[in-house]
Write an enzyme that holds these catalytic residues in place. Sequence first.
Site, PDB file in Angstrom:
ATOM      1  N   ASP A   1       0.825  -1.207   0.000  1.00  0.00           N
ATOM      2  CA  ASP A   1       0.000   0.000   0.000  1.00  0.00           C
ATOM      3  C   ASP A   1       0.860   1.258   0.000  1.00  0.00           C
ATOM      4  OD1 ASP A   1      -2.657   1.333   0.443  1.00  0.00           O
ATOM      5  OD2 ASP A   1      -1.655   1.966   2.285  1.00  0.00           O
TER       6      ASP A   1
ATOM      7  N   GLU B   1       1.055  -0.499  -5.143  1.00  0.00           N
ATOM      8  CA  GLU B   1       0.080   0.558  -5.403  1.00  0.00           C
ATOM      9  C   GLU B   1       0.904   1.845  -5.557  1.00  0.00           C
ATOM     10  OE1 GLU B   1      -3.520   3.176  -3.494  1.00  0.00           O
ATOM     11  OE2 GLU B   1      -1.844   2.427  -2.317  1.00  0.00           O
TER      12      GLU B   1
END
Length: 743
Positions: free
Chosen positions: A419, A472
């Site tokens: 993330d 990401e």
Amino acid sequence: MSKPNDFATVSELPCGMLSNDELNQILEARHGDPFHALGMHTAADGALWVRCFLPGAQSVEVINGTDKRLRGKLGKRHEAGFFEGPLKATDRFHYRLRVTWHDGQQAIIEDPYRFPPVLGEKDVWWLAEGTHLRPYEILGARVRELDGVIGTSFAVWAPNASRVAVLGDFNFWDNRRHPMRLRRECGVWELFLPEVPEGARYKFEVRAANGHVLPLKADPYALQSELRPSTASVVSHLPDYVPATEERRRANAHDAPVSIYEVHLGSWRRKNGHEWLNWDELAESLIPYAQDMGFTHIELLPVSEHPFDGSWGYQTIGLFAPTARFGDPAGFTRFVERCHIAGLGLILDWVPAHFPTDAHGLANFDGTHLYEYADPREGFHQDWNTLIYNFGRTEVRNFLVGNALYWLERYGVDGLRVDAVASMLYRDYSRKDGEWVPNQYGGRENLEAIAFLKRMNEVVGAERPQAITAAEESTSYPAVSRPTFDGGLGFHYKWNMGWMNDTLRYMARDPIHRKYHHNELSFGLMYAFSEHFVLPISHDEVVHGKGSMLKKMPGDRWQQFANLRAYYGFMWGHPGKKLLFMGCEFAQNDEWNADRSLDWHLLEHGPEADMHRGVQRLVRDLNHFMRHPALHQRDFDGNGFEWIEHSNAENSIASFIRHGADGSMVVVVCNFTPTPHNGMRIGVPRLGRYVERINTDSAYYGGSNVGTPFSATYAEHNGVSGKAHSIVVNVPPLATVMFEWQG
């Protein structure tokens, strides 16, 4: 035995007796070197002494550990429970304590302060060096046998603390009873506590160098935690190593079909309207559903323990503990096993970018900025009010890399989606001038974070080559998914945020205006093969006022459904692996709400139930048709894609060919206006039969059922669009059609 204030100076103490100052430090929970004060010691005159602190004890005897022969009676030096005394022996031996408690009960117990160090010399060396690949095997709370005794070893990194003690159910949360030993070489405090079982709750009390006692700290390496709002760590069994398999390696390969179902477990489905499903209930419902829908992988929003439901798991404190919201760690083990039995891979969202400021967590862990950067310009996330890991510190990098291996090896998960990588790569991420610190060369890149990401991917590649990592990453940082030896970050995949933003912006436009923005549809192919891309329609696109996927689409209700189906067809035809957030597969009407279940009732009743079921059927068929070699084998090879017509902006039509490594071929035609085109000639490179396999306008999906007669056509010699041959097809309104070439 005398009281401590009976002796004014050390020289007046009998040989072997603890000094008044050290005794007071024990009684006041200030002693930082308990093994110097407690346990067995040899006095200056050669006599053996034993000292122990047992609040609630009336008397204490030292017995032989094997035959229980009495070796000495200890005197009660202080009413708080401090005992000491000489033994009838000069050679050290395995001893135990026979204790008579105030209530008259008697017990034979092991003395924690008779045991040798927990950490081996190699462990100490590797921890100090920052090269211990699996620090979780020795740090935290680990049930083990030491010197023939079963118990739990506790070990925690807190190099700047003046004292650390372990508190828990086993010692009535008394901060005086179990101070720990400092291994100065690596800054780790350790203690073995006999007979402490699995399931025991515990925390660490840390006294800073200045003497200030910090709020009780949860164990950074805890394998299990209490359910919020409680915050204690729980002694838990280290999961067994899960061997790698060739089957999982193939399923995760770049040339494999990959369609990921992204799931927030707390809101996928609830029972009784509000209760979470446990791991076994999720295995019984979620796994068969994802399997039936044709997804190849399930990706879970973070399952590491986190204190705040509203963070969706992205503000984690227990990085090694599966959240207690859905049961115990054994339940998670069974869930992963069930995924693999069903042929599904499991990917976890993983958050090494930041952590919350909760007092029981990593913040200010030993009275210093141990895990986080000290300078808030480096160490504080303004967007999320969280702290940023100090990637320049070897022990912190070791903690995070070890955690990555832990999930991959000990639970056998297939991959980690990392993330907020963009926030890690740049020091000025979401900061104004003057709010960030340049790197040593004056640049904006976070060189320490970049080195960490490369290190993590290298370790995963070497130790768990079947696993995948995905970034990401929303910027144009180069070579994210290239190997580190080739100058890249080493990820297997990168989320294609540019493609997602461009195409969703295009789809939100009224079809009458789309011809002026045709490049938003086609631009992604300019860079489609520069990285190994995943095309993500994730939770971030259906929350915080962005609306559901269905609500993003323009037009009346029929057109909204038709637009969404056409978009999914385009997405599945486009090069790149696929990711779809839960609820999007049946056109959830409302924005995602993490506090309640998805609107499954939309599929069961109401005037639009057939339309919602139609979208669901389409996603299922797209996933199954994606097994066609042409639609997955060469996702990252430019030779696997061929434009037919990319400039037909006037009609908002895009057509292209996907080629498989085996010579297979699929033709994809997309029409993003409500105008059908019957008898349209489409250029193709080969003669043969072309069979309509997917038509998003099919009545089966809720469409108007415009399609090519007999669902097949044969190529003719007259070519168009630069192709040697052509087929004549009916192109439905607001639809994507896929034709399989059959030779």
